[in-house]
Design a protein around this motif. Structure first.
Motif, mmCIF file in Angstrom:
data_model
loop_
_atom_site.group_PDB
_atom_site.id
_atom_site.type_symbol
_atom_site.label_atom_id
_atom_site.label_comp_id
_atom_site.label_asym_id
_atom_site.label_seq_id
_atom_site.Cartn_x
_atom_site.Cartn_y
_atom_site.Cartn_z
ATOM 1 N N GLU A 40 37.684 34.433 41.213
ATOM 2 C CA GLU A 40 38.614 33.363 41.573
ATOM 3 C C GLU A 40 39.773 33.287 40.581
ATOM 4 O O GLU A 40 40.928 33.087 40.973
ATOM 5 C CB GLU A 40 37.878 32.025 41.648
ATOM 6 N N GLU A 41 39.483 33.472 39.302
ATOM 7 C CA GLU A 41 40.531 33.468 38.282
ATOM 8 C C GLU A 41 41.504 34.626 38.502
ATOM 9 O O GLU A 41 42.712 34.452 38.358
ATOM 10 C CB GLU A 41 39.920 33.541 36.877
ATOM 11 N N LYS A 42 40.980 35.806 38.860
ATOM 12 C CA LYS A 42 41.849 36.958 39.146
ATOM 13 C C LYS A 42 42.724 36.680 40.361
ATOM 14 O O LYS A 42 43.909 37.011 40.371
ATOM 15 C CB LYS A 42 41.003 38.218 39.397
ATOM 16 N N ARG A 43 42.145 36.071 41.383
ATOM 17 C CA ARG A 43 42.888 35.754 42.595
ATOM 18 C C ARG A 43 44.023 34.781 42.269
ATOM 19 O O ARG A 43 45.164 34.964 42.694
ATOM 20 C CB ARG A 43 41.957 35.155 43.651
ATOM 21 N N LYS A 44 43.715 33.745 41.483
ATOM 22 C CA LYS A 44 44.737 32.771 41.089
ATOM 23 C C LYS A 44 45.858 33.433 40.291
ATOM 24 O O LYS A 44 47.033 33.140 40.494
ATOM 25 C CB LYS A 44 44.120 31.652 40.249
ATOM 26 N N ALA A 45 45.493 34.320 39.367
ATOM 27 C CA ALA A 45 46.488 35.005 38.555
ATOM 28 C C ALA A 45 47.379 35.893 39.408
ATOM 29 O O ALA A 45 48.601 35.949 39.201
ATOM 30 C CB ALA A 45 45.798 35.835 37.468
ATOM 31 N N ARG A 52 51.396 35.525 39.852
ATOM 32 C CA ARG A 52 52.330 36.630 39.617
ATOM 33 C C ARG A 52 53.225 36.854 40.821
ATOM 34 O O ARG A 52 54.411 37.098 40.692
ATOM 35 C CB ARG A 52 51.567 37.913 39.283
ATOM 36 N N LYS A 53 52.623 36.769 42.007
ATOM 37 C CA LYS A 53 53.393 36.935 43.242
ATOM 38 C C LYS A 53 54.460 35.867 43.365
ATOM 39 O O LYS A 53 55.573 36.135 43.806
ATOM 40 C CB LYS A 53 52.457 36.841 44.463
#
Length: 150
Positions: free
Chosen positions: A137-142, A146-147
């Protein structure tokens, strides 16, 4: 030394709410006075164990009276001792650390109810699964962040 910011995941909160009231009070005091001060360095004491891959175990394994007396000596107010306060306590909380001195509590259980190695391994497996889901979830949020900046 500055304190660690202790946060809880929903799975931790749900399991914590199922603990008896006094065990909750003892765990809160232990988190505030031990884990919140030491963070993952709690693993250098009797209170913790590094389970690897970013997962840590916070151990509370003293009788209610022993914990009460230890914290009371250090100025921590706890509820009055109930009858039978010499009974043992064997609680395990699983956590990870991240960011600027943040402890994230993932899961907790009362090991005294079932001290078997099989149960311990099942709880560790559950904590690892919760950690993996949180990391994803943290990777998805990051990635979304970035996007948004691009």
């Amino acid at each position: 030394m500055s304190a660690w910011n202790v946060q809880q995941q929903d799975a931790f909160e749900r399991a914590f709410d199922k603990l008896p009231q006094y065990e909750q009070a003892v765990m809160v005091a232990a988190i505030e006075k031990v884990l919140g001060v030491l963070g993952h360095e709690v693993c250098a004491t009797e209170w913790g164990k590094n389970l690897g891959e970013g997962l840590y175990e916070f151990r509370v394994r003293k009788s209610l009276r022993a914990i009460h007396d230890e914290f009371k000596e250090n100025g921590v107010d706890l509820p009055a001792l109930p009858p039978g306060s010499d009974r043992g306590v064997l609680l395990r909380a699983f956590f990870t650390v991240h960011g600027d001195r943040i402890v994230l509590l993932l899961h907790i259980y009362d090991k005294k109810r079932d001290p078997s190695e099989k149960r311990q391994q099942r709880e560790i497996k559950r904590a690892r699964k919760l950690l993996k889901a949180w990391l994803e979830e943290e990777k998805r949020k990051a990635a979304l962040e970035r996007k948004g900046r691009a």
